[in-house]
Design a protein around this motif. Structure first.
Motif, mmCIF file in Angstrom:
data_model
loop_
_atom_site.group_PDB
_atom_site.id
_atom_site.type_symbol
_atom_site.label_atom_id
_atom_site.label_comp_id
_atom_site.label_asym_id
_atom_site.label_seq_id
_atom_site.Cartn_x
_atom_site.Cartn_y
_atom_site.Cartn_z
ATOM 1 N N GLU A 247 0.942 -1.244 -0.105
ATOM 2 C CA GLU A 247 0.135 -0.058 -0.051
ATOM 3 C C GLU A 247 0.735 0.950 0.057
ATOM 4 O O GLU A 247 0.388 2.344 -0.370
ATOM 5 N N THR A 248 2.322 1.071 0.359
ATOM 6 C CA THR A 248 3.008 2.228 0.574
ATOM 7 C C THR A 248 4.123 2.120 -0.393
ATOM 8 O O THR A 248 5.198 3.009 -0.142
ATOM 9 N N SER A 249 4.460 1.183 -1.210
ATOM 10 C CA SER A 249 5.520 1.132 -2.185
ATOM 11 C C SER A 249 5.115 0.630 -3.429
ATOM 12 O O SER A 249 4.226 -0.081 -3.823
ATOM 13 N N VAL A 250 5.955 0.666 -4.280
ATOM 14 C CA VAL A 250 6.097 0.203 -5.770
ATOM 15 C C VAL A 250 7.172 -0.527 -6.142
ATOM 16 O O VAL A 250 8.272 -0.373 -5.593
ATOM 17 N N LYS A 251 6.964 -1.360 -7.192
ATOM 18 C CA LYS A 251 8.151 -2.216 -7.756
ATOM 19 C C LYS A 251 8.280 -1.411 -9.181
ATOM 20 O O LYS A 251 7.222 -0.974 -9.851
ATOM 21 N N LEU A 252 9.416 -0.852 -9.478
ATOM 22 C CA LEU A 252 9.769 -0.129 -10.603
ATOM 23 C C LEU A 252 10.055 -1.083 -11.998
ATOM 24 O O LEU A 252 10.331 -2.406 -11.648
ATOM 25 N N PHE A 253 10.001 -0.686 -13.128
ATOM 26 C CA PHE A 253 10.453 -1.611 -14.387
ATOM 27 C C PHE A 253 12.070 -1.497 -14.071
ATOM 28 O O PHE A 253 12.504 -0.892 -13.374
ATOM 29 N N PRO A 254 12.298 -2.863 -14.475
ATOM 30 C CA PRO A 254 13.793 -3.159 -14.331
ATOM 31 C C PRO A 254 14.591 -2.422 -15.039
ATOM 32 O O PRO A 254 14.424 -1.825 -16.093
ATOM 33 N N ARG A 255 15.847 -2.175 -14.454
ATOM 34 C CA ARG A 255 16.863 -1.388 -15.303
ATOM 35 C C ARG A 255 18.106 -2.193 -15.711
ATOM 36 O O ARG A 255 18.280 -3.218 -15.235
ATOM 37 N N ASN A 256 18.870 -1.781 -16.662
ATOM 38 C CA ASN A 256 20.080 -2.430 -17.127
ATOM 39 C C ASN A 256 19.782 -3.794 -17.319
ATOM 40 O O ASN A 256 20.613 -4.696 -17.163
ATOM 41 N N CYS A 257 18.817 -4.039 -18.353
ATOM 42 C CA CYS A 257 18.425 -5.087 -18.655
ATOM 43 C C CYS A 257 19.390 -6.117 -19.810
ATOM 44 O O CYS A 257 19.242 -7.173 -19.811
ATOM 45 N N GLN A 258 19.809 -5.022 -20.726
ATOM 46 C CA GLN A 258 20.800 -5.818 -21.851
ATOM 47 C C GLN A 258 21.755 -6.750 -21.518
ATOM 48 O O GLN A 258 21.799 -7.799 -21.808
ATOM 49 N N PRO A 259 22.545 -6.426 -20.590
ATOM 50 C CA PRO A 259 23.541 -7.678 -19.846
ATOM 51 C C PRO A 259 22.987 -8.681 -19.363
ATOM 52 O O PRO A 259 23.470 -10.049 -19.420
ATOM 53 N N ILE A 260 21.659 -8.641 -18.860
ATOM 54 C CA ILE A 260 20.922 -9.813 -18.411
ATOM 55 C C ILE A 260 20.716 -10.918 -19.535
ATOM 56 O O ILE A 260 21.007 -12.092 -19.770
ATOM 57 N N VAL A 261 20.027 -10.437 -20.622
ATOM 58 C CA VAL A 261 19.766 -11.367 -21.666
ATOM 59 C C VAL A 261 20.995 -11.594 -22.369
ATOM 60 O O VAL A 261 20.887 -12.825 -22.718
ATOM 61 N N ASP A 262 21.886 -11.008 -22.464
ATOM 62 C CA ASP A 262 22.986 -11.184 -23.054
ATOM 63 C C ASP A 262 23.875 -12.387 -22.448
ATOM 64 O O ASP A 262 24.283 -13.284 -22.938
ATOM 65 N N GLN A 263 23.914 -12.357 -21.093
ATOM 66 C CA GLN A 263 24.167 -13.477 -20.251
ATOM 67 C C GLN A 263 23.607 -14.805 -20.252
ATOM 68 O O GLN A 263 24.314 -15.948 -20.316
ATOM 69 N N ILE A 264 22.130 -14.456 -20.164
ATOM 70 C CA ILE A 264 21.551 -15.930 -20.512
ATOM 71 C C ILE A 264 21.701 -16.537 -21.731
ATOM 72 O O ILE A 264 22.014 -17.520 -21.674
ATOM 73 N N GLN A 265 21.791 -15.385 -22.733
ATOM 74 C CA GLN A 265 21.999 -16.334 -23.933
ATOM 75 C C GLN A 265 23.367 -16.940 -24.011
ATOM 76 O O GLN A 265 23.504 -18.340 -24.512
ATOM 77 N N HIS A 266 24.463 -16.326 -23.497
ATOM 78 C CA HIS A 266 25.860 -16.784 -23.427
ATOM 79 C C HIS A 266 25.890 -18.067 -22.556
ATOM 80 O O HIS A 266 26.456 -19.200 -22.931
ATOM 81 N N LEU A 267 25.260 -18.113 -21.242
ATOM 82 C CA LEU A 267 25.185 -19.472 -20.809
ATOM 83 C C LEU A 267 24.387 -20.531 -21.241
ATOM 84 O O LEU A 267 24.954 -21.813 -21.146
ATOM 85 N N LEU A 268 23.380 -20.354 -21.894
ATOM 86 C CA LEU A 268 22.584 -21.435 -22.560
ATOM 87 C C LEU A 268 23.550 -21.894 -23.643
ATOM 88 O O LEU A 268 23.583 -23.192 -23.993
ATOM 89 N N LYS A 269 24.417 -21.126 -24.430
ATOM 90 C CA LYS A 269 25.233 -21.435 -25.453
ATOM 91 C C LYS A 269 26.302 -22.354 -24.828
ATOM 92 O O LYS A 269 26.574 -23.499 -25.415
ATOM 93 N N GLU A 270 26.839 -22.101 -23.612
ATOM 94 C CA GLU A 270 27.812 -22.794 -23.314
ATOM 95 C C GLU A 270 27.099 -24.083 -22.646
ATOM 96 O O GLU A 270 27.949 -25.361 -22.940
ATOM 97 N N LYS A 271 26.043 -24.252 -22.239
ATOM 98 C CA LYS A 271 25.655 -25.615 -21.543
ATOM 99 C C LYS A 271 24.737 -26.493 -22.517
ATOM 100 O O LYS A 271 24.762 -27.514 -22.482
ATOM 101 N N THR A 272 24.452 -25.813 -23.640
ATOM 102 C CA THR A 272 23.792 -26.544 -24.689
ATOM 103 C C THR A 272 24.274 -26.758 -26.156
ATOM 104 O O THR A 272 23.960 -27.365 -26.820
ATOM 105 N N GLY A 273 25.083 -25.381 -26.371
ATOM 106 C CA GLY A 273 25.605 -25.416 -27.549
ATOM 107 C C GLY A 273 24.763 -25.067 -28.738
ATOM 108 O O GLY A 273 24.895 -24.828 -29.924
ATOM 109 N N LYS A 274 23.682 -24.480 -28.161
ATOM 110 C CA LYS A 274 22.371 -23.875 -29.231
ATOM 111 C C LYS A 274 22.509 -22.165 -29.160
ATOM 112 O O LYS A 274 22.784 -21.689 -27.995
ATOM 113 N N ASP A 275 22.040 -21.833 -30.160
ATOM 114 C CA ASP A 275 22.159 -20.282 -30.147
ATOM 115 C C ASP A 275 20.423 -20.065 -29.915
ATOM 116 O O ASP A 275 19.493 -20.003 -30.729
#
Length: 396
Positions: A247-275
């Motif tokens: 009732e007295t606080s908000v969750k904001l839109f996330p920030r600095n998101c590009q490194p997050i999606v790039d890192q997830i893509q990198h980790l999945l490539k490492e573990k699965t070999g897939k793009d």
């Protein structure tokens, strides 16, 4: 073996995300576990989408109404503040309004009508016709609005947003005058200090206000664009894309998101070999035909995505080909002709008759809408969505 299934979309159950969690590791582990348990193989050009909410939770990107109030007061001081064009939402704006109210001495609240920016209606269009009211020319006081239209509750929430918003402001001892207009310039008759709360039209609104004598002109993306006493913030969107936490606080839109999606893509490539492509999504971009609500209350559908999701679809309409180009063919001969056409289609079909009726929207908007409808906004517990076959066509 002949392929008989096209696009497959799976909502993946994940642990509850808390501040400080590694969102990258949790997403990757959840995808790999789902693949193992459900027995599906991961392929190049699969897509992982992640709701913005769990990214913001992991970041701890929260702020209180006191943080909002301090930022608002630093910008407007003791001025009467015009708060214009807010959307009608308990989740999206009510707590924000509490913070604004704590930061001002007097408020003029200007609501658009018959509906807000995303389609929540204050009054039915037929009632406008019946009363002879033109929302593009007529400015109404609260009393005039009530005389014309009475008291109307939102069909989904059961809330009279005029009373609700006014009561929030007055709860903080702030004088509140409510008016109704679709013209930004109207507010300048009351004050030159304005906080415009529209989302997708905010740049136009600010331009009009500044061009017509507005002095202190801000929009919600200017509030909490920097941290206030250690609060969360978003340098690009401020309070846009925020929603209720308590009732007295908000969750904001996330920030600095590009490194997050790039890192997830990198980790999945490492573990699965897939793009595998990765994106973070918020609201989908679609309109409800019954409630007339346009879903997109976030500033964008996707704040970050990997490069393979850039652009728009380049598709032909199968029924157009079958009814026109190959109307004399049937069965396997028709299938082969269409397959040959698809395999040799131009790389850019904009303006082509064969592409008419396809959806020339951004891939991220389409995929974000698909993901939002899959994950839902309630208790499904599937904040990660795994999509396969989205880029396939009739030939593969």
């Amino acid at each position: 073996m002949e392929r008989v299934v096209g696009t497959v979309v799976r909502g993946l159950r994940c642990p509850i995300i808390n501040h400080g969690d590694s969102i990258e590791e949790i997403v990757v582990d959840s995808v790999l576990k789902a693949s193992e348990v459900e027995g599906f193989h991961m392929n190049d050009k699969d897509i992982v989408t992640i709701t913005e909410s769990i990214v913001a939770r992991a970041q701890g990107n929260y702020a209180t109404i006191d943080d909002i109030a301090k930022d608002v007061h630093s910008k407007f001081g003791e001025d009467t503040v015009g708060v214009i064009f807010p959307i009608l939402s308990r989740n999206r704006f009510a707590v924000v309004l509490r913070g604004i109210s704590k930061g001002v001495k007097k408020m003029v609240l200007m609501l658009s009508y018959p509906s807000d920016e995303v389609g929540n209606h204050l009054v039915d269009l037929d009632m406008l016709d019946e009363k002879g009211v033109n929302p593009w020319t007529d400015v109404l006081t609260e009393q005039q609005f009530r005389e014309h239209f009475g008291y109307n509750k939102h069909p989904f929430t059961g809330v009279d947003y005029i009373d609700y918003y006014k009561s929030i402001v007055e709860e903080y001892g702030v004088e509140c005058e409510v008016i109704f207009s679709n013209h930004p310039k109207t507010i300048l008759q009351y004050t030159k200090s304005v906080l415009t709360c529209d989302i997708h039209s905010r740049f136009r609104t600010k331009r009009i206000l500044k061009a017509n004598g507005g002095v202190k002109i801000y929009s919600l993306d200017n509030i909490l664009s920097e941290s206030i006493d250690g609060s969360g913030y978003n340098e690009a969107y401020g309070l846009l894309g925020s929603n209720k936490s308590t009732e007295t606080s908000v969750k904001l839109f996330p920030r600095n998101c590009q490194p997050i999606v790039d890192q997830i893509q990198h980790l999945l490539k490492e573990k699965t070999g897939k793009d595998i492509e990765v994106m973070i999504y918020g609201d989908g971009a679609f309109k409800d035909p019954v409630g007339k609500i346009w879903e997109l209350a976030d500033p964008v559908v996707s704040p970050a995505y990997t490069s393979g999701l850039d652009g728009t679809p380049n598709e032909v309409k199968l029924k157009y080909l079958a009814d026109n180009n190959f109307a004399d063919l049937r069965g396997e001969e028709l299938k082969q002709a269409i397959s040959h056409y698809i395999n040799n289609k131009d790389s850019d079909l904009v303006g082509s008759m064969e592409a008419q009726g396809t959806t020339p929207r951004k891939l991220t908007d389409l995929i974000g809408s698909l993901s939002d409808l899959t994950s839902g906004s309630g208790d499904k517990g599937t904040p990660v969505v795994y999509i396969q076959g989205y880029f396939d066509n009739y030939t593969k």
